[in-house]
Design a protein around this motif. Structure first.
Motif, short mmCIF file in Angstrom:
data_model
loop_
_atom_site.label_atom_id
_atom_site.label_comp_id
_atom_site.label_asym_id
_atom_site.label_seq_id
_atom_site.Cartn_x
_atom_site.Cartn_y
_atom_site.Cartn_z
N VAL A 1 0.85 -1.19 0.00
CA VAL A 1 0.00 0.00 0.00
C VAL A 1 0.89 1.25 0.00
N PHE A 2 0.54 2.22 -0.83
CA PHE A 2 1.35 3.43 -1.01
C PHE A 2 0.47 4.68 -0.97
N MET A 3 1.03 5.77 -0.47
CA MET A 3 0.39 7.08 -0.61
C MET A 3 1.18 7.81 -1.69
N SER A 4 0.45 8.28 -2.71
CA SER A 4 1.16 8.91 -3.82
C SER A 4 1.70 10.28 -3.40
N GLY A 5 2.85 10.61 -3.96
CA GLY A 5 3.50 11.88 -3.64
C GLY A 5 3.07 12.97 -4.60
N SER A 6 3.91 13.98 -4.73
CA SER A 6 3.50 15.14 -5.53
C SER A 6 4.00 15.06 -6.98
N THR A 7 4.31 13.82 -7.40
CA THR A 7 4.81 13.63 -8.78
C THR A 7 3.81 14.17 -9.80
N LYS A 8 4.33 14.86 -10.79
CA LYS A 8 3.46 15.34 -11.88
C LYS A 8 3.18 14.18 -12.82
N PRO A 9 1.89 13.96 -13.18
CA PRO A 9 1.61 12.87 -14.10
C PRO A 9 2.36 13.05 -15.42
N GLU A 10 2.80 11.92 -15.95
CA GLU A 10 3.49 11.95 -17.26
C GLU A 10 2.48 11.60 -18.33
N LYS A 11 2.30 12.46 -19.30
CA LYS A 11 1.42 12.11 -20.42
C LYS A 11 2.30 11.54 -21.52
N THR A 12 2.45 10.21 -21.49
CA THR A 12 3.39 9.62 -22.44
C THR A 12 2.71 9.15 -23.72
N VAL A 13 1.60 8.47 -23.58
CA VAL A 13 0.92 7.87 -24.72
C VAL A 13 -0.52 8.37 -24.73
N GLU A 14 -1.08 8.40 -25.91
CA GLU A 14 -2.47 8.83 -26.02
C GLU A 14 -3.40 7.83 -25.30
N LEU A 15 -4.34 8.37 -24.54
CA LEU A 15 -5.33 7.51 -23.87
C LEU A 15 -6.69 7.87 -24.41
N ALA B 1 -13.95 6.66 -16.84
CA ALA B 1 -12.87 5.68 -16.97
C ALA B 1 -12.07 5.95 -18.24
N VAL B 2 -10.79 5.58 -18.17
CA VAL B 2 -9.86 5.87 -19.26
C VAL B 2 -9.15 4.57 -19.62
N ALA B 3 -8.83 4.41 -20.93
CA ALA B 3 -8.18 3.17 -21.37
C ALA B 3 -7.07 3.47 -22.35
N THR B 4 -6.22 2.48 -22.57
CA THR B 4 -5.27 2.59 -23.67
C THR B 4 -6.08 2.43 -24.97
N ALA C 1 -1.04 -0.73 -18.37
CA ALA C 1 -1.33 -0.33 -16.99
C ALA C 1 -0.28 0.66 -16.48
N THR C 2 0.98 0.47 -16.87
CA THR C 2 2.04 1.39 -16.48
C THR C 2 1.74 2.79 -17.02
N THR C 3 1.33 2.84 -18.27
CA THR C 3 0.99 4.12 -18.89
C THR C 3 -0.15 4.79 -18.14
N LEU C 4 -1.19 4.03 -17.84
CA LEU C 4 -2.35 4.60 -17.15
C LEU C 4 -1.96 5.11 -15.76
#
Ligand SMILES: CC(C)(COP(=O)(O)OP(=O)(O)OC[C@H]1O[C@@H](n2cnc3c(N)ncnc32)[C@H](O)[C@@H]1OP(=O)(O)O)[C@@H](O)C(=O)NCCC(=O)NCCS
Length: 261
Positions: free
Chosen positions: A124-138, A172-175, A199-202
């Motif tokens: 279990v993790f609490m997410s930090g302040s990382t900016k999302p990476e928009k790598t691939v089109e979703l 909801a969002v998908a590849t 899933a990594t991309t999402l």
């Protein structure tokens, strides 16, 4: 003391008891209110002299079911109420093959006494302040994708979680190829199901600060990614009573909640 299904007016005090027990701030809608409002689940409360002193919930997903939200207020602990609530929530599942749950350290001895066995952990993790990476089109999930998303979820979990999946399609969002989907339940969570690349991309695109994210420990790639994206907190143990469910942990990249994985 009486154990009974929660009525409309019990929801707020029941969520307050759970919030205190889990050190969270729960407000409706939550996974528990979704389950309580459905025909396949229940939210139970223990009432003593007009006060809610305990909670437990369960939901059936076909031949398997999950138990969650088991809490007792500190002043009423140690006298069998946790066990009584757990047994009542299991009984509410009726004739079911496998009961699953995610146990806290405090809960685990109780479930072991009731015949549950550990089958692995969720980290279990609490997410930090990382900016999302928009790598691939979703792309957005559309109504026409509904059956494909349900099939993807069934293949990953070995369960029929239609209740939760259908409550989470809006937004909801998908590849693009629908190899992975990020669901949007009406509470703050990021359940992601699908193949590791998608899933990594999402996950890297949609993660926001301050989210509690849980993934099966067997999904090494997800654990490693979340170690980079968040701060680890106490893990929970996935426990089972009954035959194993044919699930694929490497396809589970985020849980709906710590009620069901
Ligand atoms: C877990 C919790 C619900 C237990 O409630 P409770 O009313 O104290 O539980 P019970 O009195 O019914 O105890 C159940 C059994 O577990 C045993 N038990 C409880 N705590 C234990 C511990 N720390 N170590 C070993 N055994 C323990 C009891 O002896 C009892 O066994 P018995 O029935 O054979 O005597 C309560 O501690 C709680 O609300 N904790 C915070 C929220 C939480 O973590 N919930 C579990 C989520 S998975």
């Amino acid at each position: 003391m009486v154990i009974r299904p929660a009525l409309e007016g019990d929801i707020t005090p029941a969520l307050a008891v759970m919030s205190q027990a889990f050190d969270l701030h729960l407000r409706a809608p939550t996974v528990h209110t979704l389950v309580a409002a459905s025909g396949s689940g229940v939210l139970l409360v223990a009432e003593d002299a007009g006060e809610i002193v305990g909670t437990a919930a369960s939901v059936g997903f076909g031949s398997s079911g999950w138990l969650g939200g088991v809490t007792v207020v500190p002043g009423a602990r140690g006298s069998g109420l946790g066990r009584a609530l757990t047994e009542a929530a299991i009984a509410a599942l009726g004739d079911i093959e496998t009961v699953l749950l995610l146990a806290s350290t405090m809960g685990r001895p109780l479930y072991e006494r009731l015949g549950f066995e550990a089958e692995g952990r969720y980290r279990v993790f609490m997410s930090g302040s990382t900016k999302p990476e928009k790598t691939v089109e979703l792309r957005d999930v559309r109504e026409a994708d509904r059956d494909a998303v349900l099939a993807l979820d069934r293949a990953a979990t070995g369960e029929d979680r239609s209740l939760a999946v259908l409550a989470s399609l809006d937004g909801a969002v998908a590849t693009p190829d629908l190899s992975a989907v990020a669901l949007r339940p009406p509470w703050r969570a990021l359940p992601i199901i699908g193949d590791p690349a998608g899933a990594t991309t999402l996950l890297t695109s949609l993660i926001e600060p301050g989210m509690r994210l849980a993934v099966p420990e067997e999904n090494r790639a997800a654990v490693n990614l979340l170690r980079l994206l968040g701060r680890e907190i106490e893990p929970v143990t996935r426990m089972r009573r009954g035959p194993a469910v044919p699930w694929r942990p490497e396809q589970v990249w985020g849980a709906f909640s710590l009620f069901f994985g």
